[in-house]
Design an enzyme around this catalytic site. Sequence first.
Site: not given
Ligand code: GAR
Length: 196
Positions: A14, A145, A142, A104, A88, A172
Amino acid sequence: MLKTAVLVSGGGTNLQALIDAAGRGEMPHVQLSLVVSNRAGAFALERAEKAGIRAEYLEKEGFEERLNALLDGEGVGLIVLAGFLRILSEGFTRRWAGRIINIHPSLIPSFCGAGYYGLRVHEAALARGVKVTGATVHFVNEIPDGGEIIAQRAVEVRPGDTPEALQRRVMEQAEWKILPEAAEAVAERLEGESDR
Ligand code: GAR
């Protein structure tokens, strides 16, 4: 342009989507100034360095204090959580209210909250048998999600999907698109507010 910090914990695809969108001129209000990881050796840090962005690892001890010092030192006005897997504190999210967003990998309020992160989200979606999933960008408060939703995109679940295959399709088709779009929209609005 609004100085923006990206918080990461892992591979950083990301983060890469943000770097690539900036390179294509698609985020004219976002200046990627700082990448911070809570995991030493996260590949995301290498991606940042390769793109010429300051990259820092912060250990668990005193994490938020040190983070605040880094953010203040750089003059950061927006924080993007991009695969950042640490929760956090209320104090931190209050301080940055309206200036901190998260991606998320589900359609909130499904498969979200404490314990739902990374591949686990897709495992849960497949176990429940949903036919549509997706990704959400939201403001961070706080409640894990629980902040206001900024953007969502739906993604089809296909017969025979593995968690890995579904994760890749959600990235993707949804995450890598809505995260840069939402960051740009929020930065543009924040910059507009500071001009008033
Ligand atoms: C991603 O799918 C992101 O949406 C998820 O972790 C992955 C990180 O991938 N985040 C969560 O689950 C947050 N609750 P990346 O390091 O390749 O971006």
